[in-house]
Design an enzyme around this catalytic site. Structure first.
Site, PDB file in Angstrom:
ATOM      1  N   ASP A  92       0.893  -1.200   0.025  1.00 59.18           N
ATOM      2  CA  ASP A  92      -0.010  -0.126  -0.080  1.00 59.18           C
ATOM      3  C   ASP A  92       1.067   1.142  -0.003  1.00 59.18           C
ATOM      4  O   ASP A  92       2.074   1.246   0.767  1.00 59.18           O
ATOM      5  CB  ASP A  92      -0.981   0.290   1.184  1.00 59.18           C
ATOM      6  CG  ASP A  92      -2.101   0.853   1.042  1.00 59.18           C
ATOM      7  OD1 ASP A  92      -3.180   0.510   0.870  1.00 59.18           O
ATOM      8  OD2 ASP A  92      -1.785   1.941   1.372  1.00 59.18           O
TER       9      ASP A  92
ATOM     10  N   GLY B 291     -15.086   2.725   4.200  1.00 56.68           N
ATOM     11  CA  GLY B 291     -13.809   3.061   3.912  1.00 56.68           C
ATOM     12  C   GLY B 291     -13.240   2.678   2.618  1.00 56.68           C
ATOM     13  O   GLY B 291     -12.167   2.759   2.362  1.00 56.68           O
ATOM     14  N   GLN B 292     -13.986   2.237   1.724  1.00 55.30           N
ATOM     15  CA  GLN B 292     -13.661   1.908   0.371  1.00 55.30           C
ATOM     16  C   GLN B 292     -13.366   3.213  -0.442  1.00 55.30           C
ATOM     17  O   GLN B 292     -14.395   3.912  -0.566  1.00 55.30           O
ATOM     18  CB  GLN B 292     -14.647   0.991  -0.387  1.00 55.30           C
ATOM     19  CG  GLN B 292     -14.101   0.443  -1.800  1.00 55.30           C
ATOM     20  CD  GLN B 292     -14.990  -0.643  -2.220  1.00 55.30           C
ATOM     21  OE1 GLN B 292     -16.074  -0.955  -1.839  1.00 55.30           O
ATOM     22  NE2 GLN B 292     -14.438  -1.250  -3.355  1.00 55.30           N
TER      23      GLN B 292
ATOM     24  N   HIS C  93     -10.358  -5.592  -3.011  1.00 60.12           N
ATOM     25  CA  HIS C  93      -8.882  -5.774  -2.382  1.00 60.12           C
ATOM     26  C   HIS C  93      -8.676  -6.174  -1.053  1.00 60.12           C
ATOM     27  O   HIS C  93      -9.755  -5.835  -0.172  1.00 60.12           O
ATOM     28  CB  HIS C  93      -7.992  -4.662  -2.814  1.00 60.12           C
ATOM     29  CG  HIS C  93      -8.466  -3.418  -2.258  1.00 60.12           C
ATOM     30  ND1 HIS C  93      -9.596  -2.632  -3.177  1.00 60.12           N
ATOM     31  CD2 HIS C  93      -8.269  -2.562  -1.093  1.00 60.12           C
ATOM     32  CE1 HIS C  93      -9.663  -1.661  -2.400  1.00 60.12           C
ATOM     33  NE2 HIS C  93      -9.202  -1.710  -1.295  1.00 60.12           N
TER      34      HIS C  93
END
Ligand code: 5GP
Ligand code: ZN
Length: 114
Positions: free
Chosen positions: A32, A93-94, A100
């Protein structure tokens, strides 16, 4: 969203660089860009599916392999304790609408998540 506008499709096509940890015919695992723990990987299926809530029965093996490969990657790296997260929808929170699995490790996790 069209796959050509999708950030993670661009990562999969190597149009956006990423630090890759693992790849096979079904998925890519990369770090990330804004890590929320000392280890923060994203496991992304090569198939563009926008949300967990869009999953169909024929995606069961694919989504299972995301979890299975997360466990194998963690084992290989001796990350014994970790958290696996799917965010579904902006309120949850996407922010990237290509499913993923987050793999977070390397610090004590709080519960419940914020
Ligand atoms: P979400 O918020 O949708 O569950 O997770 C999306 C994740 O993608 C976030 O943790 C964010 O930091 C990460 N991210 C966003 N853009 C990029 C990028 O260009 N490269 C990488 N490696 N990660 C990204
Ligand atoms: Zn995509």
């Amino acid at each position: 969203m069209n796959t050509s506008d999708c950030l993670f499709c661009k990562v999969l096509e190597r149009k956006i660089p990423a630090k890759v940890e693992y790849e096979d015919d079904k998925l890519l695992a990369f770090y990330d860009i804004n890590p929320q723990a000392p280890v923060h990987l994203l496991l992304v299926p090569k198939k563009h599916i926008e949300k967990i809530s869009d999953l169909e029965e024929n995606h069961i093996a694919l989504t299972g392999s995301l979890i299975y490969k997360a466990a194998r990657i963690a084992e290989k790296n001796h990350w014994t304790d970790y958290r696996l997260v799917f965010n579904n929808g902006a309120q949850a929170g996407q922010s990237v609408f290509h499913i993923h699995l987050h793999l977070l490790s390397g610090r004590k996790m709080r519960w419940p998540p914020g």
